[in-house]
Design a protein around this motif. Structure first.
Motif, PDB file in Angstrom:
ATOM      1  N   GLY A 106       0.809  -1.210   0.000  1.00  0.00           N
ATOM      2  CA  GLY A 106       0.000   0.000   0.000  1.00  0.00           C
ATOM      3  C   GLY A 106       0.842   1.259   0.000  1.00  0.00           C
ATOM      4  O   GLY A 106       2.048   1.226   0.226  1.00  0.00           O
ATOM      5  N   ALA A 107       0.160   2.363  -0.289  1.00  0.00           N
ATOM      6  CA  ALA A 107       0.801   3.681  -0.281  1.00  0.00           C
ATOM      7  C   ALA A 107      -0.175   4.691   0.302  1.00  0.00           C
ATOM      8  O   ALA A 107      -1.394   4.555   0.168  1.00  0.00           O
ATOM      9  CB  ALA A 107       1.202   4.096  -1.680  1.00  0.00           C
ATOM     10  N   GLN A 108       0.371   5.692   0.960  1.00  0.00           N
ATOM     11  CA  GLN A 108      -0.434   6.767   1.544  1.00  0.00           C
ATOM     12  C   GLN A 108       0.239   8.102   1.269  1.00  0.00           C
ATOM     13  O   GLN A 108       1.456   8.222   1.404  1.00  0.00           O
ATOM     14  CB  GLN A 108      -0.574   6.578   3.049  1.00  0.00           C
ATOM     15  N   PHE A 109      -0.557   9.086   0.882  1.00  0.00           N
ATOM     16  CA  PHE A 109      -0.081  10.455   0.743  1.00  0.00           C
ATOM     17  C   PHE A 109      -0.742  11.277   1.832  1.00  0.00           C
ATOM     18  O   PHE A 109      -1.956  11.212   2.023  1.00  0.00           O
ATOM     19  CB  PHE A 109      -0.435  11.034  -0.629  1.00  0.00           C
ATOM     20  N   MET A 110       0.071  12.039   2.586  1.00  0.00           N
ATOM     21  CA  MET A 110      -0.449  12.897   3.648  1.00  0.00           C
ATOM     22  C   MET A 110       0.161  14.284   3.496  1.00  0.00           C
ATOM     23  O   MET A 110       1.362  14.424   3.327  1.00  0.00           O
ATOM     24  CB  MET A 110      -0.112  12.341   5.034  1.00  0.00           C
ATOM     25  N   SER A 111      -0.693  15.289   3.542  1.00  0.00           N
ATOM     26  CA  SER A 111      -0.250  16.677   3.453  1.00  0.00           C
ATOM     27  C   SER A 111      -0.684  17.398   4.731  1.00  0.00           C
ATOM     28  O   SER A 111      -1.863  17.373   5.082  1.00  0.00           O
ATOM     29  CB  SER A 111      -0.871  17.351   2.231  1.00  0.00           C
ATOM     30  N   LEU A 112       0.262  18.007   5.404  1.00  0.00           N
ATOM     31  CA  LEU A 112      -0.005  18.747   6.640  1.00  0.00           C
ATOM     32  C   LEU A 112       0.555  20.156   6.509  1.00  0.00           C
ATOM     33  O   LEU A 112       1.388  20.431   5.649  1.00  0.00           O
ATOM     34  CB  LEU A 112       0.641  18.046   7.839  1.00  0.00           C
ATOM     35  N   GLY A 113       0.131  21.042   7.384  1.00  0.00           N
ATOM     36  CA  GLY A 113       0.642  22.411   7.393  1.00  0.00           C
ATOM     37  C   GLY A 113       2.064  22.484   7.934  1.00  0.00           C
ATOM     38  O   GLY A 113       2.699  21.469   8.218  1.00  0.00           O
ATOM     39  N   ASN A 114       2.569  23.684   8.105  1.00  0.00           N
ATOM     40  CA  ASN A 114       3.920  23.908   8.617  1.00  0.00           C
ATOM     41  C   ASN A 114       3.903  24.007  10.140  1.00  0.00           C
ATOM     42  O   ASN A 114       3.030  24.652  10.711  1.00  0.00           O
ATOM     43  CB  ASN A 114       4.514  25.193   8.043  1.00  0.00           C
ATOM     44  N   ALA A 115       4.880  23.399  10.782  1.00  0.00           N
ATOM     45  CA  ALA A 115       5.040  23.483  12.234  1.00  0.00           C
ATOM     46  C   ALA A 115       6.105  24.531  12.537  1.00  0.00           C
ATOM     47  O   ALA A 115       7.131  24.593  11.867  1.00  0.00           O
ATOM     48  CB  ALA A 115       5.457  22.138  12.809  1.00  0.00           C
ATOM     49  N   THR A 116       5.844  25.361  13.542  1.00  0.00           N
ATOM     50  CA  THR A 116       6.775  26.423  13.914  1.00  0.00           C
ATOM     51  C   THR A 116       7.213  26.254  15.360  1.00  0.00           C
ATOM     52  O   THR A 116       6.385  26.058  16.246  1.00  0.00           O
ATOM     53  CB  THR A 116       6.113  27.810  13.734  1.00  0.00           C
ATOM     54  N   ILE A 117       8.513  26.356  15.578  1.00  0.00           N
ATOM     55  CA  ILE A 117       9.095  26.358  16.928  1.00  0.00           C
ATOM     56  C   ILE A 117       9.820  27.682  17.076  1.00  0.00           C
ATOM     57  O   ILE A 117      10.695  28.010  16.276  1.00  0.00           O
ATOM     58  CB  ILE A 117      10.061  25.177  17.133  1.00  0.00           C
ATOM     59  N   SER A 118       9.432  28.456  18.081  1.00  0.00           N
ATOM     60  CA  SER A 118      10.068  29.768  18.257  1.00  0.00           C
ATOM     61  C   SER A 118      10.264  30.071  19.729  1.00  0.00           C
ATOM     62  O   SER A 118       9.567  29.553  20.591  1.00  0.00           O
ATOM     63  CB  SER A 118       9.217  30.861  17.592  1.00  0.00           C
ATOM     64  N   GLY A 119      11.208  30.935  19.982  1.00  0.00           N
ATOM     65  CA  GLY A 119      11.523  31.373  21.332  1.00  0.00           C
ATOM     66  C   GLY A 119      12.897  32.013  21.361  1.00  0.00           C
ATOM     67  O   GLY A 119      13.748  31.728  20.526  1.00  0.00           O
ATOM     68  N   GLY A 120      13.109  32.916  22.283  1.00  0.00           N
ATOM     69  CA  GLY A 120      14.409  33.569  22.419  1.00  0.00           C
ATOM     70  C   GLY A 120      14.781  34.406  21.212  1.00  0.00           C
ATOM     71  O   GLY A 120      15.962  34.542  20.892  1.00  0.00           O
ATOM     72  N   GLY A 121      13.782  34.911  20.489  1.00  0.00           N
ATOM     73  CA  GLY A 121      14.064  35.716  19.317  1.00  0.00           C
ATOM     74  C   GLY A 121      14.450  34.913  18.082  1.00  0.00           C
ATOM     75  O   GLY A 121      14.887  35.465  17.086  1.00  0.00           O
ATOM     76  N   ARG A 122      14.281  33.607  18.148  1.00  0.00           N
ATOM     77  CA  ARG A 122      14.616  32.741  17.019  1.00  0.00           C
ATOM     78  C   ARG A 122      13.399  31.929  16.626  1.00  0.00           C
ATOM     79  O   ARG A 122      12.516  31.675  17.425  1.00  0.00           O
ATOM     80  CB  ARG A 122      15.769  31.824  17.383  1.00  0.00           C
ATOM     81  N   GLN A 123      13.393  31.488  15.361  1.00  0.00           N
ATOM     82  CA  GLN A 123      12.246  30.731  14.872  1.00  0.00           C
ATOM     83  C   GLN A 123      12.707  29.689  13.866  1.00  0.00           C
ATOM     84  O   GLN A 123      13.531  29.969  13.001  1.00  0.00           O
ATOM     85  CB  GLN A 123      11.244  31.672  14.212  1.00  0.00           C
ATOM     86  N   GLY A 124      12.159  28.482  13.988  1.00  0.00           N
ATOM     87  CA  GLY A 124      12.419  27.411  13.034  1.00  0.00           C
ATOM     88  C   GLY A 124      11.089  26.895  12.506  1.00  0.00           C
ATOM     89  O   GLY A 124      10.096  26.875  13.220  1.00  0.00           O
TER      90      GLY A 124
END
Length: 119
Positions: free
Chosen positions: A83-101
Motif C-alpha cells: 500500500g501507499a499513503q499520501f499525507m499533506s499537513l501544514g507547517n510546524a513552527t518552533i520559536s523562542g528567544g528571538g529565534r524561529q524554526g
C-alpha cells in the motif's frame, strides 16, 4: 517527532477471488514535538556568543489518501499486501528567544508492505 491521527472512511472491495483493494481518504491532525538548537558566534570588535535550545510542541492540520492492494493466499486465510499513503499537513513552527524554526510538512508519502495472517 511527528505523531499523526487520521479520521475518515475506508472502503474495501474484493476484485476477484485472489485480489482485494482498500482505499481511504479524510482529514489528518499532526502533533509536532521538537527542539530548536542554536550556537551562534558574532565577531565584532568584541566577540559575543549565544547558545541555547527552545523546546516546543505544535499542532498541524491537513488530509490524507491511501490505497492498498491485497493478495489472498490460496488455501490459507492470509493476505499479502502492498500500500501507499499520501499525507499533506501544514507547517510546524518552533520559536523562542528571538529565534524561529519552521518544519514544512507539505507532503509525505508512506509505503507499506506486509502479511496479514489471522490465527
Amino acid at each position: 517527532m511527528l505523531y499523526t491521527v487520521r479520521l475518515g472512511p475506508s472502503l474495501y472491495w474484493d476484485l476477484n477471488k485472489d485480489f482485494g483493494l482498500s482505499v481511504g481518504v479524510g482529514p489528518a491532525v499532526g502533533i509536532v514535538s521538537g527542539s530548536l538548537k542554536y550556537n551562534e558566534m558574532i565577531t565584532t570588535t568584541t566577540s559575543a556568543s549565544s547558545k541555547g535550545q527552545v523546546d516546543a510542541t505544535d499542532l498541524v492540520y491537513g488530509g490524507y489518501a491511501n490505497a492498498m492492494l491485497l493478495y489472498h493466499v490460496p488455501g490459507e486465510n492470509g493476505d499479502l499486501y502492498l500500500g501507499a499513503q499520501f499525507m499533506s499537513l501544514g507547517n510546524a513552527t518552533i520559536s523562542g528567544g528571538g529565534r524561529q524554526g519552521q518544519l514544512n510538512l507539505g507532503g509525505q508519502i508512506y509505503i507499506t508492505a506486509g502479511i496479514n495472517w489471522p490465527f
